[in-house]
Scaffold this active site. Sequence first.
Site, mmCIF file in Angstrom:
data_model
loop_
_atom_site.group_PDB
_atom_site.id
_atom_site.type_symbol
_atom_site.label_atom_id
_atom_site.label_comp_id
_atom_site.label_asym_id
_atom_site.label_seq_id
_atom_site.Cartn_x
_atom_site.Cartn_y
_atom_site.Cartn_z
ATOM 1 N N THR A 58 2.757 31.155 66.830
ATOM 2 C CA THR A 58 2.853 30.089 65.832
ATOM 3 C C THR A 58 1.481 29.566 65.437
ATOM 4 O OG1 THR A 58 5.038 29.409 66.615
ATOM 5 C CG2 THR A 58 3.778 27.787 65.380
ATOM 6 N N SER A 74 9.047 32.726 58.878
ATOM 7 C CA SER A 74 8.914 32.133 60.203
ATOM 8 C C SER A 74 7.815 32.900 60.923
ATOM 9 C CB SER A 74 10.229 32.257 60.983
ATOM 10 O OG SER A 74 10.030 32.040 62.370
ATOM 11 N N THR A 75 7.208 32.259 61.902
ATOM 12 C CA THR A 75 6.273 32.995 62.753
ATOM 13 C C THR A 75 6.941 34.245 63.307
ATOM 14 O OG1 THR A 75 5.040 31.030 63.412
ATOM 15 C CG2 THR A 75 4.956 32.908 64.918
ATOM 16 N N ASN A 76 8.244 34.140 63.552
ATOM 17 C CA ASN A 76 8.949 35.206 64.261
ATOM 18 C C ASN A 76 9.171 36.464 63.436
ATOM 19 O OD1 ASN A 76 8.976 33.199 66.125
ATOM 20 N ND2 ASN A 76 11.163 32.769 65.982
ATOM 21 N N THR A 130 -10.763 75.684 89.978
ATOM 22 C CA THR A 130 -9.480 75.030 90.178
ATOM 23 C C THR A 130 -9.526 74.323 91.517
ATOM 24 O OG1 THR A 130 -8.519 77.016 91.196
ATOM 25 C CG2 THR A 130 -8.192 76.731 88.828
ATOM 26 N N SER A 145 -32.429 54.339 88.058
ATOM 27 C CA SER A 145 -32.542 53.639 89.330
ATOM 28 C C SER A 145 -33.746 52.713 89.332
ATOM 29 C CB SER A 145 -32.666 54.640 90.486
ATOM 30 O OG SER A 145 -32.915 53.987 91.707
ATOM 31 N N SER A 146 -33.572 51.585 89.999
ATOM 32 C CA SER A 146 -34.693 50.660 90.143
ATOM 33 C C SER A 146 -35.544 50.997 91.360
ATOM 34 C CB SER A 146 -34.164 49.224 90.282
ATOM 35 O OG SER A 146 -33.339 49.117 91.435
ATOM 36 N N LYS A 171 -34.962 59.199 88.400
ATOM 37 C CA LYS A 171 -33.518 59.418 88.436
ATOM 38 C C LYS A 171 -32.897 59.045 87.093
ATOM 39 C CE LYS A 171 -29.586 58.725 91.564
ATOM 40 N NZ LYS A 171 -28.513 58.548 90.594
#
Length: 471
Positions: free
Chosen positions: A107, A146-148, A193, A324-325, A330
Amino acid sequence: MSDFLSAQTRTETDSIGSLEIPASAYWGVHTARAHENFPIARRPISVYPDFVRAFACVKQAAARANLEIGALDEQRATLIDRACEEIKTGMLLDQFVVGVVQGGAGTSTNMNANEVITNRALELAGHRKGDYDFINPNDHTNRSQSTNDTYPTAIKIALAFSITTLLEELALLANAFEAKGKEFSHIIKVGRTQLQDAVPMTLGQEFNAFAVTLREDIDRLRETVALLGEVNMGATAIGTGINAPKGYRESVVRHLRDITGLEIVGAGDLIESTSDTGVFITFSGALKRSALKLSKISNDLRLLSSGPQAGFGEINLPARQAGSSIMPGKVNPVIPEAVSQVAYSVAGADVTVSMAVEAGQLQLNAFEPIIAHSLFQSITWLERACTTLRVNCVDGITANEDRLDDMVSRSVTVITALAPVIGYASAAKLAKEALATNEKVSDLVISAGLLDEAQLAEILQPARLAGLSDD
C-alpha cells in the site's frame, strides 16, 4: 532525501491526522508515514527504476480506461496520463522514497505512486502541490483500483522489463565462452570426473559447454516471462471487482498491453489471481537455476586456473588486483569469487520468496514487498555479475598449452581408447604400470608388442580422443 528537512512545508491530512510535508515534495502524507514506519532496508523503491516505470504504466492504463468508460473526466485523465508518461521516462524517480521492505502488502508503494503522479498532474495544470480538491490521489489517480491489483501487476511488468537486460548479458556471456571455445578448439586436455583424471577432450569443448548451458537458462527464463503476462487488474480489493465500473477490467488490460508492449491478459479468476503468488516461485526458481550454473562455471574457472605452480594451471585468468597483503605477487580469482557470492545471495532470495509465497493468507498475500525486493535484487546482481565475469575475466582468459600437452602425453587415461583393441584387462595392467613407473602409456604398449607406432598414432589421434572424429 533533503525534502524531509525542508523548512517550507504544506499540511496534508489522512484518516490518522495531519502532517507537515516539505513544500517541494511530490509525495504526500501516506508516503511520509511509510518513511517513518519502515526505516528498515534504508533503500527506497527508486533503486529499482523498472518497478517505478511499471507502476507509471499501470496508473496510465487505469487513467485511460477510466476515461474510456466515463469514470474519469478528460481533463483529469489527461493530466494523470501526462504525469505518468514523464515518470516512465525517469522523471521524479527520486520522489519514490518508501522503503523496499514495508508492511501493508505494498500500500505504501501504491500511495507513493498515487501522490507523486497526482502532484505532478496538479503542477502541470498550474495548481499547487497538495491541492487535492482538484485531483486527488485516491479518488482520481487510484480510481477503479486497489493496491491488491496494481501492486502485483506492477511487479510482474517490472520483472518482464528487468529480465530483458539480464537475458542480454547472459547471451553476451554465452557468446564470450563460445568465442573461447573456438579459440581453444585445437588444444587437447585431460577431462575430469569426480576430480579424478578421465578421458581426453579439448579445452574448446569445455568452454563451449559453458556457452550451451547458459543458453539453456536463457530459454528457461524466457519461458517464465510468459507466465508474468496474467494480471488481476480490475480485481480491486480481493477479486470481486468492487468499485471497478463495468467495462473497466477489459479496458485497462487492453491499454496496459498497448502501453507496455507486453503480452498481458486478464486473469480468468480474479479472486484466485489476487491471492495466488505462485508465479513468483517459478520465476525465482529460474533465477536460482541460472545463478547456480554461473557459480558452477566460476568454480570450474577457479579450479582450472589454480596454481600457478601447485594447482591445475591449465588456464590463466586476467590478473585484476593484488591478492594478498602478506604474500607478494599473489593473484586471486576475484571475479569468479564475486560471481559465486552473487549466486549464494540469489539462492537465499529464492528461500525468502518461497517462504513469503507460502505465508499468504486467505484472499491476499501481504508479503509481496519482500518478494518484489528479493526478485529485483537478484536480477540486478545477476546482470552485473554476468557483465563483470565476461569483461573482467572470460574475455582475457589464456591457455597454458605446453602444460596441457604435457599432461595429456603423460596421462594414463588414453588407455581407454586402446581398451577395445588390446582388451580391458591388458589396458588396466598397463595403466597400473604407467602410474607406477611414470612412463608413457604409448611407450609401454609398444614395448609389450601389443601395437606398433602407426596403429597407436591412428587410435590416439587428438580428434578421435576428443570425440571430434567419426572414425
